[in-house]
Design an enzyme around this catalytic site. Structure first.
Site, PDB file in Angstrom:
ATOM      1  N   ASP A  67      -8.571   0.511  -5.556  1.00  0.00           N
ATOM      2  CA  ASP A  67      -7.700  -0.607  -5.189  1.00  0.00           C
ATOM      3  C   ASP A  67      -8.473  -1.907  -4.984  1.00  0.00           C
ATOM      4  OD1 ASP A  67      -8.954   0.367  -2.884  1.00  0.00           O
ATOM      5  OD2 ASP A  67      -7.125   1.209  -2.057  1.00  0.00           O
ATOM      6  N   ASN A 136      -2.056   6.048   8.763  1.00  0.00           N
ATOM      7  CA  ASN A 136      -0.638   6.275   8.458  1.00  0.00           C
ATOM      8  C   ASN A 136      -0.460   7.209   7.259  1.00  0.00           C
ATOM      9  OD1 ASN A 136      -1.342   4.721   6.267  1.00  0.00           O
ATOM     10  ND2 ASN A 136       0.108   3.061   6.664  1.00  0.00           N
ATOM     11  N   HIS A 138      -1.894   6.845   4.200  1.00  0.00           N
ATOM     12  CA  HIS A 138      -2.030   6.280   2.852  1.00  0.00           C
ATOM     13  C   HIS A 138      -3.318   6.759   2.194  1.00  0.00           C
ATOM     14  CE1 HIS A 138      -4.090   2.343   4.482  1.00  0.00           C
ATOM     15  NE2 HIS A 138      -5.028   3.167   4.040  1.00  0.00           N
ATOM     16  N   GLU A 143       1.321   3.436   0.412  1.00  0.00           N
ATOM     17  CA  GLU A 143       1.772   3.428   1.797  1.00  0.00           C
ATOM     18  C   GLU A 143       2.990   4.345   1.994  1.00  0.00           C
ATOM     19  OE1 GLU A 143      -0.157   2.024   3.863  1.00  0.00           O
ATOM     20  OE2 GLU A 143      -0.316  -0.145   3.704  1.00  0.00           O
TER      21      GLU A 143
HETATM   22  C1  F6R Z   1      -9.936   2.002   0.304  1.00  0.00           C
HETATM   23  C2  F6R Z   1      -8.709   2.773   0.360  1.00  0.00           C
HETATM   24  C3  F6R Z   1      -8.062   3.122   1.664  1.00  0.00           C
HETATM   25  C4  F6R Z   1      -9.048   3.618   2.715  1.00  0.00           C
HETATM   26  C5  F6R Z   1      -8.318   3.933   4.015  1.00  0.00           C
HETATM   27  C6  F6R Z   1      -9.280   4.383   5.107  1.00  0.00           C
HETATM   28  O1  F6R Z   1     -10.343   1.806  -1.015  1.00  0.00           O
HETATM   29  O2  F6R Z   1      -8.195   3.100  -0.656  1.00  0.00           O
HETATM   30  O3  F6R Z   1      -7.080   4.110   1.431  1.00  0.00           O
HETATM   31  O4  F6R Z   1      -9.687   4.763   2.241  1.00  0.00           O
HETATM   32  O5  F6R Z   1      -7.637   2.797   4.457  1.00  0.00           O
HETATM   33  O6  F6R Z   1     -10.128   3.332   5.429  1.00  0.00           O
HETATM   34  P1  F6R Z   1     -11.374   3.516   6.401  1.00  0.00           P
HETATM   35  O7  F6R Z   1     -12.350   4.387   5.684  1.00  0.00           O
HETATM   36  O8  F6R Z   1     -11.902   2.128   6.609  1.00  0.00           O
HETATM   37  O9  F6R Z   1     -10.850   4.154   7.639  1.00  0.00           O
END
Ligand code: F6R
Length: 253
Positions: A67, A136, A138, A143
């Site tokens: 992403d 959450n 995702h 989401e």
């Molecule tokens: C990032 C991504 C997100 C993160 C998720 C957890 O490329 O796709 O899904 O993996 O938000 O983020 P952290 O590791 O910062 O807790």
């Protein structure tokens, strides 16, 4: 779904890096699916160490990131392209022309999304997809919602994601409200998936991911139907796991 519980973040990062390095060593021209965020930072550091020790060679590897924020240019310190260069690509011998991150600045986002999926397919698909998980549920920026997306698409970030990610920005107002993300179809097409989570703030969602019902409210729960998913968690992210934990091997099958 295989769950490996390790002691702490350090062990998690080492275990994940070894899995990735083994994938590359078994297939030099493999395609990596990569994530950003706090979770994989340690894994990327360990991969750099393995590279410096001559234990892995990235020269034939291709990578696709999950992403990118809409509206952040590649040289913005919070863009995911910048993150990947800083935390991994600048320190290994990967050919940067073979590293792909969605372009959040594309004038035609729809065409960008379609091209991204086509490019993954052209490279034969993703051999191993690294995932973090949002509190959450995702994965990528898929989401919680009434329905989920197959393909790469533009998505609105939830307030929860904006709040959680504001730690990387000077203020909440600076966090982009939209992102381009691979869809769940794209993620599920990966041959192998390695999901990483550490810390007590991920414990509840890891419980839901591994032992909860499959629901669009927990997008990651769809991984339960993938053939080859390994979840590596540290002890504090594992506290809600109840079922079949083989303490000796620390593996839940
Ligand atoms: C990032 C991504 C997100 C993160 C998720 C957890 O490329 O796709 O899904 O993996 O938000 O983020 P952290 O590791 O910062 O807790």
């Amino acid at each position: 779904m295989r769950v490996i519980i390790v002691k702490d973040y350090n062990e998690l990062s080492k275990a994940a890096a070894l899995e990735i390095a083994e994938t590359i060593n078994n297939k030099m021209d493999c395609v990596l699916g990569l994530a950003t965020g706090s979770t994989p930072e340690g894994t990327y550091k360990e991969l750099i160490n393995l590279y410096n020790d001559g234990k892995v060679d990235f020269s034939s590897v291709t990578s696709f990131n999950l992403d990118e924020y809409k509206g952040l240019p590649a040289d913005h310190p919070q863009s995911y392209r910048y993150f990947m260069n800083k935390n991994l690509f600048d320190h290994i011998n990967i050919n940067k022309n073979n590293t792909f991150v969605p372009n959040g600045m594309a004038a035609d986002i729809e065409a960008e999304c379609a091209d991204y999926d086509e490019n993954v397919a052209k490279h034969g698909g993703i051999d191993i997809q690294i995932l973090g998980i949002g509190q959450n549920g995702h994965i990528g920026f898929n989401e919680p919602s009434d329905f989920l997306y197959m393909n790469t698409h533009l998505t609105n970030l939830t307030q929860n994601t904006i709040d959680v990610n504001s730690r990387f920005f000077d203020s909440k107002d600076e966090v982009p409200t939209q992102a381009v993300t691979m869809g769940l179809g794209g993620i599920m097409k990966a041959k192998r998936i390695l999901l990483l989570a550490n810390g007590s703030n991920k414990a509840q969602i890891i419980g839901k991911l591994v032992e909860g019902k499959i629901s669009t409210n927990v997008p990651a729960s769809i991984l339960q139907v993938h053939r080859d998913v390994t979840v590596i968690v540290d002890e504090s992210a594992a506290v809600y796991l109840k079922k079949n934990i083989d303490k000796r091997l620390n593996i839940v099958e």
